[in-house]
Write a protein that holds these residues in place. Sequence first.
Motif, PDB file in Angstrom:
ATOM      1  N   THR A   1       0.826  -1.203   0.000  1.00 34.01           N
ATOM      2  CA  THR A   1       0.000   0.000   0.000  1.00 34.01           C
ATOM      3  C   THR A   1       0.862   1.255   0.000  1.00 34.01           C
ATOM      4  O   THR A   1       1.860   1.341   0.719  1.00 34.01           O
ATOM      5  CB  THR A   1      -0.930   0.009   1.218  1.00 34.01           C
ATOM      6  OG1 THR A   1      -1.768  -1.141   1.158  1.00 34.01           O
ATOM      7  CG2 THR A   1      -1.802   1.256   1.226  1.00 34.01           C
ATOM      8  N   VAL A   2       0.452   2.226  -0.797  1.00 33.10           N
ATOM      9  CA  VAL A   2       1.073   3.553  -0.830  1.00 33.10           C
ATOM     10  C   VAL A   2      -0.011   4.566  -0.510  1.00 33.10           C
ATOM     11  O   VAL A   2      -1.048   4.610  -1.172  1.00 33.10           O
ATOM     12  CB  VAL A   2       1.682   3.855  -2.214  1.00 33.10           C
ATOM     13  CG1 VAL A   2       2.235   5.275  -2.243  1.00 33.10           C
ATOM     14  CG2 VAL A   2       2.762   2.844  -2.561  1.00 33.10           C
TER      15      VAL A   2
ATOM     16  N   LEU B   1      -7.055   8.440   0.739  1.00 31.28           N
ATOM     17  CA  LEU B   1      -6.850   7.589  -0.419  1.00 31.28           C
ATOM     18  C   LEU B   1      -5.560   6.801  -0.277  1.00 31.28           C
ATOM     19  O   LEU B   1      -4.520   7.346   0.102  1.00 31.28           O
ATOM     20  CB  LEU B   1      -6.789   8.428  -1.701  1.00 31.28           C
ATOM     21  CG  LEU B   1      -6.502   7.661  -2.993  1.00 31.28           C
ATOM     22  CD1 LEU B   1      -7.635   6.687  -3.302  1.00 31.28           C
ATOM     23  CD2 LEU B   1      -6.295   8.620  -4.163  1.00 31.28           C
ATOM     24  N   GLU B   2      -5.640   5.512  -0.588  1.00 30.01           N
ATOM     25  CA  GLU B   2      -4.484   4.639  -0.645  1.00 30.01           C
ATOM     26  C   GLU B   2      -4.534   3.847  -1.938  1.00 30.01           C
ATOM     27  O   GLU B   2      -5.611   3.506  -2.435  1.00 30.01           O
ATOM     28  CB  GLU B   2      -4.453   3.676   0.548  1.00 30.01           C
ATOM     29  CG  GLU B   2      -4.264   4.358   1.890  1.00 30.01           C
ATOM     30  CD  GLU B   2      -4.311   3.371   3.038  1.00 30.01           C
ATOM     31  OE1 GLU B   2      -4.668   2.193   2.781  1.00 30.01           O
ATOM     32  OE2 GLU B   2      -4.005   3.752   4.174  1.00 30.01           O
TER      33      GLU B   2
ATOM     34  N   LEU C   1     -10.607  -4.192   0.319  1.00 22.62           N
ATOM     35  CA  LEU C   1     -11.010  -4.074   1.719  1.00 22.62           C
ATOM     36  C   LEU C   1     -10.041  -4.870   2.559  1.00 22.62           C
ATOM     37  O   LEU C   1      -9.659  -5.989   2.207  1.00 22.62           O
ATOM     38  CB  LEU C   1     -12.433  -4.621   1.913  1.00 22.62           C
ATOM     39  CG  LEU C   1     -13.012  -4.588   3.331  1.00 22.62           C
ATOM     40  CD1 LEU C   1     -13.263  -3.155   3.746  1.00 22.62           C
ATOM     41  CD2 LEU C   1     -14.299  -5.404   3.400  1.00 22.62           C
ATOM     42  N   ASP C   2      -9.579  -4.310   3.671  1.00 28.50           N
ATOM     43  CA  ASP C   2      -8.780  -5.088   4.606  1.00 28.50           C
ATOM     44  C   ASP C   2      -9.284  -4.827   6.020  1.00 28.50           C
ATOM     45  O   ASP C   2     -10.307  -4.184   6.241  1.00 28.50           O
ATOM     46  CB  ASP C   2      -7.289  -4.753   4.469  1.00 28.50           C
ATOM     47  CG  ASP C   2      -6.971  -3.305   4.804  1.00 28.50           C
ATOM     48  OD1 ASP C   2      -7.853  -2.608   5.335  1.00 28.50           O
ATOM     49  OD2 ASP C   2      -5.835  -2.884   4.532  1.00 28.50           O
TER      50      ASP C   2
ATOM     51  N   ARG D   1      -9.418   2.723  -0.845  1.00 27.23           N
ATOM     52  CA  ARG D   1      -8.227   1.972  -1.230  1.00 27.23           C
ATOM     53  C   ARG D   1      -8.486   1.294  -2.562  1.00 27.23           C
ATOM     54  O   ARG D   1      -9.430   0.518  -2.697  1.00 27.23           O
ATOM     55  CB  ARG D   1      -7.864   0.941  -0.170  1.00 27.23           C
ATOM     56  CG  ARG D   1      -6.596   0.168  -0.468  1.00 27.23           C
ATOM     57  CD  ARG D   1      -6.240  -0.786   0.656  1.00 27.23           C
ATOM     58  NE  ARG D   1      -5.947  -0.032   1.886  1.00 27.23           N
ATOM     59  CZ  ARG D   1      -6.785   0.086   2.911  1.00 27.23           C
ATOM     60  NH1 ARG D   1      -7.976  -0.495   2.861  1.00 27.23           N
ATOM     61  NH2 ARG D   1      -6.462   0.787   3.971  1.00 27.23           N
ATOM     62  N   PHE D   2      -7.643   1.619  -3.554  1.00 27.16           N
ATOM     63  CA  PHE D   2      -7.758   0.995  -4.860  1.00 27.16           C
ATOM     64  C   PHE D   2      -6.651  -0.031  -5.030  1.00 27.16           C
ATOM     65  O   PHE D   2      -5.469   0.269  -4.785  1.00 27.16           O
ATOM     66  CB  PHE D   2      -7.653   2.031  -5.985  1.00 27.16           C
ATOM     67  CG  PHE D   2      -8.867   2.899  -6.135  1.00 27.16           C
ATOM     68  CD1 PHE D   2     -10.045   2.377  -6.643  1.00 27.16           C
ATOM     69  CD2 PHE D   2      -8.841   4.229  -5.763  1.00 27.16           C
ATOM     70  CE1 PHE D   2     -11.166   3.180  -6.783  1.00 27.16           C
ATOM     71  CE2 PHE D   2      -9.957   5.032  -5.903  1.00 27.16           C
ATOM     72  CZ  PHE D   2     -11.132   4.499  -6.411  1.00 27.16           C
ATOM     73  N   ALA D   3      -7.030  -1.217  -5.449  1.00 22.45           N
ATOM     74  CA  ALA D   3      -6.059  -2.239  -5.814  1.00 22.45           C
ATOM     75  C   ALA D   3      -5.780  -2.113  -7.307  1.00 22.45           C
ATOM     76  O   ALA D   3      -6.699  -2.141  -8.124  1.00 22.45           O
ATOM     77  CB  ALA D   3      -6.594  -3.624  -5.488  1.00 22.45           C
ATOM     78  N   VAL D   4      -4.516  -1.940  -7.644  1.00 24.49           N
ATOM     79  CA  VAL D   4      -4.104  -1.745  -9.032  1.00 24.49           C
ATOM     80  C   VAL D   4      -3.366  -2.995  -9.491  1.00 24.49           C
ATOM     81  O   VAL D   4      -2.317  -3.347  -8.942  1.00 24.49           O
ATOM     82  CB  VAL D   4      -3.197  -0.513  -9.182  1.00 24.49           C
ATOM     83  CG1 VAL D   4      -2.746  -0.344 -10.627  1.00 24.49           C
ATOM     84  CG2 VAL D   4      -3.923   0.737  -8.706  1.00 24.49           C
TER      85      VAL D   4
END
Length: 687
Positions: A93-94, A100-101, A169-170, A186-189
Amino acid sequence: MLAAQDRSAPQRLEDLIPDSAIDAPDEWATEGAPAGEAPVDDLVEPEAPFDAIEVPSVEPIEPTEDAALEEQASDPFAGVIDLPLRRVPELETVRIDRGLELAFPVDPEAFPERDAFVARYRLLREAERIGNGEDNVALRAARIRADRDLLERQLRVYGYYDARVSRSLDERDEAAEAEGRTPAVRFAVQPGERYSFGVIELGQLGAAPDAGDLRAKFAIETGDPLLADRIVERRNALATALGESGYPFARLEPPELLIDHKRSEGDLSMPVDPGGKYSFGEVTSSLPDFLSGKHLSQIARFEPGDVYQQSLEEDLRRAILATGLVSSVSIAPRIVEEPTGDQLGELAMDVSLTEGRLRTIAGAIGYGTEDGIKVEASWEHRNLFPPEGALKFRGILGTREMLAGVGFRRNNFRGRDQLLTVDAYASDIRTEAVEARTVGLRAAFERYSNLLFQKPFSWQVGAEVLFSDERNRVIGGIARPRQEYLISSLFGRATIDQSDSLLDPTRGFRVTLFAAPEVSRAFGTETVYGRAQLDASYYLPASDGITLATRGRFATIQGAQTFEVAPSRRIYAGGGSSVRGYGYQAVGPRNDFGEPTGGRSLVEFSAEARIDTGLFDGAVQVVPFFDLGTVSLDSTPDFRFVNYGVGVGVRYKTGFGPIRVDVGVPLNRNPMFDSPVAVYVSLGQAF
């Protein structure tokens, strides 16, 4: 006659009520539902609580397309949040900001451009004003959608056309929701496969005589990673190469990219029409009596027959503007001869000019610790003797200097940035060391550096003749009679400049050598001697925002005793460009009455640190400095008397160089002659 019944026609009320209900309404009301319909066994009491109501289970209904569209219209998060939220393992994660992450694959090989991607995303997000705001459903949904769109667009810029961007989601999100807080988005790319260039079509570029070199400048090949920035960068490089290789009429169409998802490639089409290769021809002027085509050809840095270069055309335009004689200038290449085979075509450079204001009246009133009170005025016509022949009258009236003079100047004389000057003047000057009434004539020819073109080597040669009635300034002693001197001189100067700026250098060095043989007639005798001076400076960027600068100077007079040299031609030190903290010409030998006598040799050294402060967008510098200097009676320095000065200055950087204000303190001052502090104001660095 039978007629078909319209099934879509609405039923009338009497059609819905049977005849039995009219004949016996009470019985009809208690008969219950018709056969085949289940009666309602239990009725809910009106006052029963909501949780007491038993709702029968209902089989799920498959949503229709219309229902999905209706849901998307009514739900502000539709298309933004993946339902159910997808859990993506092994992500790093950044954090972009508090709301926003971004999560990327842990394996760096999966997305090697991640750091550059994140830095660029932050800048674009700020530019598009996407950020945290009021926490309500509509605005939050709009920000999420904007962030996701920006991510997808930027991934395509890097060549990832099959990338997946989804909300993840975490445990932190679940904890935030459990506590009633809004979790960070949080967006997973998942970049996926990176596309590459497929077919590359550049139109008629192959028909150019030097097509191979031009194609190499484009430097995109089939199989290279598909980067949108690379297309823009290489298109600009190709356009520059065409303009610098003799193609003034080249045309490049906007690039088009066709993505083939089956091949994971993008086919690039960018039609190019070189338009023929040409060389320079003659230069013409729309105002030949004002600035002739011949004179403009001398200013140009190209010769007839040279391969056309767009940068040289622009350089000529800037040089004409720099004369100060025109208010506007435009240059149009005109075809004189078309190219044939390997033979280049020929272009005439048609220059259109608009005259500017040629006469200037200027004046100034000021006070300085070196100059006292001074009033200056001048009148100038900058093209009285075309081309670029200026005539200037000037006058100075002050407490320490009075002057009247007339000067002639021709810019770009027999070549670019070459100057011819002739100056006649009469002056009455009183400095800290000298009182002199002088009539002089001076002529010089030089090649000089300017802000438009700083030259690595410049020079000056000239001659001077003057008649002077002067003496050393009397402070507390016995007044001496004035002495008349007739002085003739030849002089020359050469400068090697390897610094990075004319007015504000930060690295490199400069070396200047001045030499002047002179003949002086006084006391009925003639004396021949030579004056020489060597200046050297060095600039070193010590760290980010700090430049260390040092300067040394050595001067000498050879071939004459001190009393044989006119006081105004002797060597002195002190002032804003010498030893700061002391007055102009206040450093040097003095007689028993404390009167400066000047000397025949000099050594100076200066060191300063130019420190950027960041104030006013980086325009302000603070400059602590240390200076020392000594003047000796002999032609070789003996270092008997050395003066030291320290202080601090401020520089305010402008488009034409820094404005300098220095405050110097003499460390070993003479209380009778030296002030406890001195202030200097000028344009440019001290050295």
